[in-house]
Design a protein around this motif. Structure first.
Motif, mmCIF file in Angstrom:
data_model
loop_
_atom_site.group_PDB
_atom_site.id
_atom_site.type_symbol
_atom_site.label_atom_id
_atom_site.label_comp_id
_atom_site.label_asym_id
_atom_site.label_seq_id
_atom_site.Cartn_x
_atom_site.Cartn_y
_atom_site.Cartn_z
ATOM 1 N N HIS A 393 12.453 -21.521 -36.233
ATOM 2 C CA HIS A 393 13.206 -20.617 -35.364
ATOM 3 C C HIS A 393 12.510 -20.531 -34.014
ATOM 4 N N TRP A 394 13.304 -20.286 -32.984
ATOM 5 C CA TRP A 394 12.730 -20.158 -31.639
ATOM 6 C C TRP A 394 13.550 -19.159 -30.834
ATOM 7 N N TYR A 395 12.849 -18.282 -30.132
ATOM 8 C CA TYR A 395 13.508 -17.278 -29.296
ATOM 9 C C TYR A 395 12.831 -17.182 -27.936
ATOM 10 N N ASP A 396 13.604 -16.738 -26.967
ATOM 11 C CA ASP A 396 13.083 -16.302 -25.672
ATOM 12 C C ASP A 396 12.392 -14.965 -25.940
ATOM 13 N N VAL A 454 18.314 -19.142 -32.934
ATOM 14 C CA VAL A 454 18.071 -19.003 -31.505
ATOM 15 C C VAL A 454 19.120 -18.030 -31.004
ATOM 16 N N GLY A 455 18.751 -17.171 -30.091
ATOM 17 C CA GLY A 455 19.732 -16.205 -29.601
ATOM 18 C C GLY A 455 19.099 -15.192 -28.680
ATOM 19 N N ALA A 477 20.743 -15.480 -19.819
ATOM 20 C CA ALA A 477 19.668 -15.581 -20.810
ATOM 21 C C ALA A 477 20.026 -16.601 -21.892
ATOM 22 N N MET A 478 21.266 -16.540 -22.371
ATOM 23 C CA MET A 478 21.682 -17.478 -23.404
ATOM 24 C C MET A 478 21.710 -18.899 -22.866
ATOM 25 N N ASP A 479 22.185 -19.065 -21.642
ATOM 26 C CA ASP A 479 22.307 -20.404 -21.084
ATOM 27 C C ASP A 479 20.957 -21.099 -20.982
ATOM 28 N N ARG A 480 19.922 -20.402 -20.536
ATOM 29 C CA ARG A 480 18.649 -21.107 -20.355
ATOM 30 C C ARG A 480 18.021 -21.485 -21.701
ATOM 31 N N SER A 481 18.316 -20.715 -22.745
ATOM 32 C CA SER A 481 17.838 -21.115 -24.075
ATOM 33 C C SER A 481 18.592 -22.336 -24.583
ATOM 34 N N LEU A 482 19.919 -22.328 -24.454
ATOM 35 C CA LEU A 482 20.714 -23.438 -24.966
ATOM 36 C C LEU A 482 20.510 -24.709 -24.152
ATOM 37 N N ARG A 483 20.232 -24.568 -22.856
ATOM 38 C CA ARG A 483 19.906 -25.752 -22.051
ATOM 39 C C ARG A 483 18.648 -26.434 -22.565
#
Length: 625
Positions: A393-396, A454-455, A477-483
């Motif tokens: 798992h990975w999160y901001d 991720v989320g 916030a979501m976009d930079r994680s999914l990128r």
């Protein structure tokens, strides 16, 4: 669609490389239905008489939600169940009605060509230790009085604490007495608590045997469903006290609120008040900010006839002066001169045992393995289970813990160090996720990597978006994680989709609020997108199946341009297929793909691409009209 593993890839029956996209269904599956939300105190301790039928949703709602997920391009789900849902009534007593419900839900998912893998979910052991997962009787059978866990500082529990529940405090339970003890017993009881038995066998054997048997019962129930492709071993398996070097000092992070040392926690459970540090976290770091006396009434945690497990096993005692003292300071750190390694010494054997038992029901089941967040994978040996997937798992972390989005500041998920600047943050995110790819190659024989969670939280800035309707911070916030995931060509399931999310209590569990759907945001039920949150970032075009090897992928949510480069495999006759959401291209789109035949299927939101000339690399772009 068939899903199987081949070296470091997911592939289909045609040999195409699959890129899997989905969600965790559902965050609220952690609690009983319909009134089991963690803030509800009534009936909380009546743990043998609960039901999870209705999680993730009542059957009559199933097609609505599966249709929405399919429309959103999510065809691979991490489907949550809990050990408690299956075996809450007592050891070996399975909830057959729940299992029938589970089978029917997943049968309906198959109608929508939605594939799933089963996630036996747990957080900090159980609902009674401030999380979810294990039945209440697992704690009772080793001596815990569930009604005293909160009062003695052994756990912080939402139902007992009441509202407002402190922000993201629940992870601290992994380092408090109750959960830390149960993890140590479950994974390493034979080594660390040999005097602690349940019905004549070691606590480790009793607990592992029942857990695996319960999930095997699920596998037996679902084995006729072709869309169930595999099982996770356990969500975020934690080491508890295993590996703690000094019981006199705090272990683990984050540290929030009352945070006793392991020795203080053991002493508190024996009814001796202790003054403990209070911790907080902000831009200055994670630090103690004061002290407080815990358990001032001297309440004893253990049930009549039981004593403290760790005192019984010779870890500590009360001295002649009436003060607690450590007898074995390195009890959890080393054994017979060997430094204990949780992932290698304990999780790995457990994962292998789990795989063997599940495959007695489903021989071809893919086994998804994971460790504690930010903890390295175990080293897999040739005799260990094959057909595995590394599913960390990975999160901001900055956004998750503080529930604030700052485009200029973030935190490295592994080191805890701050990162400053937009470009540096994106680079850091990309590097953090690439670490998992390296781990899989170096430690897990090059198996596929799949990001299981991720989320981002949607209740940012004290729920400002719920008052203003402005979700721009959540979108960014979501976009930079999914990128960052796209930059690593990774498959993933977003945490999470909770059908009963609301603005008051989020995902109905410890006030977490990460669901990409909420009824409170659903203004027009006739619109399948209504209720979706941050969809501008989430509904991204992507290659479902690539007839070759993906090389790079990028989607710009501002320009709506997708760029995809892959190395074609001329031996594959099947086309490359892409998901192209109408949500992003309401007026249509153009496909730039020289030397290719293109077929667009609007009703399925798909584009098929046949490369018509021999090429080393093939580049395509999708642009809005």
């Amino acid at each position: 669609m068939e899903i199987r593993t081949e070296k470091n890839r997911f592939v289909d029956a045609y040999g195409r490389t699959l890129m899997l996209r989905g969600v965790n269904l559902a965050g609220s599956s952690k609690v009983p239905y319909p009134h089991g939300a963690t803030y509800v105190k009534e009936g909380f301790f009546d743990h043998r008489n609960v039901s999870f039928i209705g999680r993730p949703f009542p059957l009559e709602e199933a097609r609505e939600h599966f249709q929405r997920l399919k429309t959103w391009g999510f065809t691979f789900l991490r489907f949550l169940i809990t050990w408690e849902a299956v075996e809450h009534a007592g050891p070996g007593i399975y909830d057959e009605a729940y299992l029938e419900y589970l089978h029917e839900v997943l049968r309906i998912a198959a109608e929508f060509d939605i594939q799933v893998f089963i996630d036996p979910h747990q957080d900090v052991w159980s609902r009674f230790t401030g999380g979810d997962g294990a039945p209440g009787w697992t704690l009772e059978m080793v001596g815990f009085d569930l009604t005293r866990l909160h009062e003695t500082g052994a756990a912080i529990v939402h139902a007992v604490h009441g509202d407002p529940f402190p922000r993201m405090i629940w992870p601290t339970n992994a380092h408090k007495l109750a959960a830390a003890t149960m993890y140590a017993l479950f994974f390493a009881g034979k080594d660390l608590a040999p005097l602690t038995t349940i019905e004549g066998e070691s606590a480790q054997e009793f607990l592992q045997r029942h857990y695996i048997a319960a999930i095997r019962k699920v596998a037996n129930t679902l084995k006729d469903l072709p869309n169930v492709v595999g099982f996770d071993t356990m969500n975020e398996p934690a080491k508890g006290y295993i590996g703690v070097k000094d019981l006199n000092h705090c272990c683990g992070r984050p540290r929030l609120g009352d945070f006793p040392t392991p020795l203080q926690a053991m002493v508190l459970a024996s009814g001796l008040p202790q003054e403990v540090h209070i911790w907080d976290i902000d831009l200055r770091g994670n630090r103690p900010v004061g002290k407080r006396l815990l358990n001032p009434q001297g309440v004893r945690l253990w049930k009549e006839g039981f004593e403290d497990i760790w005192r019984q096993n010779g870890v500590w005692d009360i001295g002649a002066d009436g003060k607690p003292r450590i007898i074995r300071p390195h009890h959890f750190y080393e054994k017979d001169g060997h430094i204990l390694d949780f992932n290698q010494d304990y999780y790995r054997p457990f994962a292998n045992r789990f795989a063997r038992e599940i495959r007695k029901e489903m021989p071809d089941a893919i086994i998804f393995i994971e460790t504690e967040p930010s903890s390295p994978a175990p080293r897999w040996e040739p005799d260990d289970a094959q057909n595995i997937v590394y599913a960390p798992h990975w999160y901001d972390g900055f956004t998750l813990i503080l529930k604030e989005y700052n485009p200029w500041i973030s935190v490295d998920f592994f080191s805890g160090k701050f990162v400053f600047g937009k470009k540096a943050i994106q680079r850091s995110f990309r590097q953090q996720l690439h670490r998992y790819v390296e781990e899989a190659r170096e430690r897990l024989n090059g198996c596929p990597v799949f990001i299981g969670e991720v989320g981002i939280p949607f209740d940012l800035s004290r729920k400002r978006a719920y008052r203003t309707g402005d979700y721009s911070a959540q979108i960014q916030a979501m976009d930079r994680s999914l990128r960052a995931l796209e930059e690593n060509l990774l498959s993933y399931t977003i945490w999470n989709y909770s059908p009963d999310n609301d603005h008051a209590h989020g995902d109905q569990w410890n006030d977490e609020d990460l669901s990409i759907f909420s009824r409170d945001d659903q203004k027009n039920p006739a619109d399948i997108h209504s209720g979706g949150r941050a969809l501008e970032a989430i509904l991204r075009p992507y290659p479902i199946a690539t007839a070759g090897e993906p090389i790079s992928l990028a989607f710009d949510i501002r320009t709506k341009v997708l760029e995809f480069i892959f190395k074609p495999d001329p031996s594959l006759a099947a086309p490359t297929e892409l998901y192209v959401p109408q949500y992003q291209y309401p007026r249509g789109f153009l496909v730039e793909a020289p030397h290719a035949r293109i077929e667009s299927i609007p009703e399925a939101q798909k584009v098929k691409v046949w490369v018509t000339q021999p090429l080393d690399t093939f580049r395509l772009r999708i642009l809005p009209i």
